[in-house]
Design an enzyme around this catalytic site. Structure first.
Site, PDB file in Angstrom:
ATOM      1  N   ARG A   1       0.832  -1.221   0.000  1.00 40.18           N
ATOM      2  CA  ARG A   1       0.000   0.000   0.000  1.00 40.18           C
ATOM      3  C   ARG A   1       0.860   1.262   0.000  1.00 40.18           C
ATOM      4  O   ARG A   1       0.497   2.266  -0.624  1.00 40.18           O
ATOM      5  CB  ARG A   1      -0.931   0.002   1.204  1.00 40.18           C
TER       6      ARG A   1
ATOM      7  N   LYS B   1     -20.850 -14.557   1.126  1.00 38.10           N
ATOM      8  CA  LYS B   1     -22.243 -14.130   1.347  1.00 38.10           C
ATOM      9  C   LYS B   1     -22.919 -13.551   0.110  1.00 38.10           C
ATOM     10  O   LYS B   1     -22.393 -12.630  -0.514  1.00 38.10           O
ATOM     11  CB  LYS B   1     -22.286 -13.084   2.455  1.00 38.10           C
TER      12      LYS B   1
ATOM     13  N   GLY C   1     -10.051  -8.212  -1.173  1.00 36.16           N
ATOM     14  CA  GLY C   1      -8.874  -8.635  -0.425  1.00 36.16           C
ATOM     15  C   GLY C   1      -8.552 -10.111  -0.580  1.00 36.16           C
ATOM     16  O   GLY C   1      -7.396 -10.484  -0.776  1.00 36.16           O
TER      17      GLY C   1
ATOM     18  N   GLY D   1     -13.415  -3.356  -0.647  1.00 36.68           N
ATOM     19  CA  GLY D   1     -14.757  -2.783  -0.526  1.00 36.68           C
ATOM     20  C   GLY D   1     -15.004  -1.721  -1.578  1.00 36.68           C
ATOM     21  O   GLY D   1     -16.078  -1.667  -2.190  1.00 36.68           O
TER      22      GLY D   1
HETATM   23  P1  AMP Z   1     -15.935 -12.661   0.831  1.00 44.64           P
HETATM   24  O1  AMP Z   1     -15.343 -11.868   1.953  1.00 44.64           O
HETATM   25  O2  AMP Z   1     -17.433 -12.622   0.772  1.00 44.64           O
HETATM   26  O3  AMP Z   1     -15.269 -12.403  -0.492  1.00 44.64           O
HETATM   27  O4  AMP Z   1     -15.644 -14.174   1.193  1.00 44.64           O
HETATM   28  C1  AMP Z   1     -14.354 -14.690   1.224  1.00 44.64           C
HETATM   29  C2  AMP Z   1     -14.396 -15.979   1.973  1.00 44.64           C
HETATM   30  O5  AMP Z   1     -15.275 -16.866   1.336  1.00 44.64           O
HETATM   31  C3  AMP Z   1     -13.077 -16.691   2.056  1.00 44.64           C
HETATM   32  O6  AMP Z   1     -12.599 -16.591   3.359  1.00 44.64           O
HETATM   33  C4  AMP Z   1     -13.419 -18.129   1.695  1.00 44.64           C
HETATM   34  O7  AMP Z   1     -12.898 -19.049   2.607  1.00 44.64           O
HETATM   35  C5  AMP Z   1     -14.926 -18.154   1.756  1.00 44.64           C
HETATM   36  N1  AMP Z   1     -15.534 -19.193   0.933  1.00 44.64           N
HETATM   37  C6  AMP Z   1     -15.318 -19.445  -0.358  1.00 44.64           C
HETATM   38  N2  AMP Z   1     -16.011 -20.543  -0.746  1.00 44.64           N
HETATM   39  C7  AMP Z   1     -16.677 -20.995   0.338  1.00 44.64           C
HETATM   40  C8  AMP Z   1     -17.559 -22.087   0.589  1.00 44.64           C
HETATM   41  N3  AMP Z   1     -17.901 -22.935  -0.378  1.00 44.64           N
HETATM   42  N4  AMP Z   1     -18.052 -22.232   1.835  1.00 44.64           N
HETATM   43  C9  AMP Z   1     -17.716 -21.374   2.811  1.00 44.64           C
HETATM   44  N5  AMP Z   1     -16.894 -20.320   2.640  1.00 44.64           N
HETATM   45  C10 AMP Z   1     -16.375 -20.129   1.414  1.00 44.64           C
END
Ligand code: AMP
Length: 410
Positions: free
Chosen positions: A40, A201, A354, A377
């Protein structure tokens, strides 16, 4: 969100002027306070060098971590200021406070081309409240504001947005580059345009999905998010992540993809396990045969092939969110292979968020990606088509004026 009418660092004249520049020096530190990744700081160097070489009096401001109780040594900007001085090969003064007597005295004494850094701006709770009086105090130390902190551009804080109420405001080179690359990809993409959305999510990414459905040729939905869509299609998803209150919405998005003739791809097969554990026993099952006592933690080989083919044929690819729990080696293969497919494609490749950025670094493909966004974000909100307060606050280019120091004549 466009930069077209906003003033940039190259539009104004800095010599002899006091400039407050918001940078994102929110670097990770180990328990001894050593910086573990200085990218950064490196990202902000072009702007800082340009200001110093153009004889500005440079006052840098950033946050670091989440201090909640005022000044705390462990959140000091000192390690960042020291590293910056090393990288620049010139001294960087560190103020003992943010808007206090030491910062003000040091700012007033700056000579042309000198650089100082304020203490952590989040030592004041007024920063995140975007308190006008605090923004005004910050502004009072300078004559111009340069925002180069893309990572916080989606936040309306005093040092990222509020300050622009009191000073002419322009963006720095890092923000300019982020917006140019991502803006072009969204407004005028080379096609086929493929977006890959993964991560945990659905609710975080609904508006991104909606906005991308208007733009892309192929939308790949994977990661934990995919199971809400697979469930909406009538599959059993066992113990996989699934947002039951979002099933109708998932169906609406699937229908919208059909109506818009977007090729929406979901996992065909999955690496599943009975427990969310690094060493959980795992096996591969098709998406319509996930056992009730299992959860999907990665994409399977058929899915990797399907997604890789789509990436191979693309001219522009945007990737946000991993397709599996790549933090566990056993479930990292899908993420590794998607990163590899991006690295090997001849497309313009943009990685935001990230986790996907970390995955690309971890697997050694970072230098084969066109652009890795410095703001997770912020890049997501940009893809959603939202206004970023740190950009919309910047000064509009005066119409009909072609002088080289407009911000100065305001
Ligand atoms: P996000 O912050 O929404 O981009 O989510 C990132 C996180 O999603 C990472 O820490 C991954 O471990 C998790 N992730 C990816 N695939 C899966 C899955 N099939 N089940 C649970 N967590 C997941």
């Amino acid at each position: 969100m466009s930069m077209k009418n906003k003033m940039a660092i190259s539009d104004i004249y800095f010599a002899g002027r006091r400039v407050i520049a918001r940078v994102d020096f929110n670097v990770p530190l180990d328990k001894d306070g050593n910086i573990t990744d200085d990218s950064r700081i490196v990202g902000a160097l072009p702007t800082i060098r340009y200001l110093a070489e153009n004889d500005a009096k440079v006052i840098l401001v950033s946050h670091l971590g989440r201090p909640k109780n005022g000044p705390e040594a462990k959140f000091s900007m000192k390690p960042a200021a020291v590293r910056l001085a090393q990288l620049l090969g010139r001294p960087v003064l560190l103020a003992a406070d943010v808007i206090g007597p030491d910062a003000k005295a040091k700012a007033a004494a700056l000579k042309n081309g000198e650089i100082m850094m304020l203490e952590n701006v989040r030592f004041h709770k007024e920063e995140e409240m975007n308190d006008p009086a605090f923004a005004k105090e910050l502004a009072s130390m300078a004559e111009l504001f340069v925002n180069d902190a893309f990572g916080t551009a989606h936040r309306a804080h005093a040092s990222t947005a509020g300050i622009a109420d009191y000073l002419p405001a322009v963006c720095g080179f890092l923000i300019q580059k982020e917006l140019e690359i991502m803006g072009k990809a969204l407004d005028n993409p080379e096609r086929p345009f493929v977006a890959i959305l993964g991560g945990a999510k659905v609710s975080d990414k609904i508006s991104v999905i909606e906005s991308l459905l208007d733009k892309v040729d192929t939308l790949i939905i994977c990661g934990g998010m995919a199971y809400t869509f697979l469930k909406a299609q009538g599959n059993g998803v066992g113990k996989s992540l699934c947002e039951l209150d979002k099933l109708d919405l998932a169906n609406e998005l699937l229908a919208k993809a059909v109506a818009k003739k977007v090729n929406l791809l979901l996992p065909l097969d999955n690496v599943v396990a009975k427990e969310f554990k690094a060493d959980a026993e795992s096996f591969t099952v098709p998406s319509d045969a996930i056992p009730d006592d299992c959860m999907g933690l990665d994409i399977g080989p058929k899915t990797i092939e399907l997604f890789s083919e789509a990436i191979k044929g693309a001219k522009t690819v945007i990737w946000n969110g991993p397709p599996g729990v790549f933090e566990f080696e056993r479930f990292a293969n899908g993420t590794h292979k998607i990163a590899e497919a991006l690295a090997n494609s001849g497309a313009i490749t943009i990685v935001g968020g990230g986790d996907s950025a970390a995955a690309v670094e971890q697997f050694g493909f970072a230098d084969k990606i066109t652009h890795i966004s410095t703001g997770g974000g912020a890049s997501l909100e940009f893809l959603e088509g939202k206004e970023l307060p740190g950009i919309s606050c910047l000064t509009d280019m005066p119409s009909g004026c072609d002088c080289s120091n407009c911000a100065g004549c305001h």
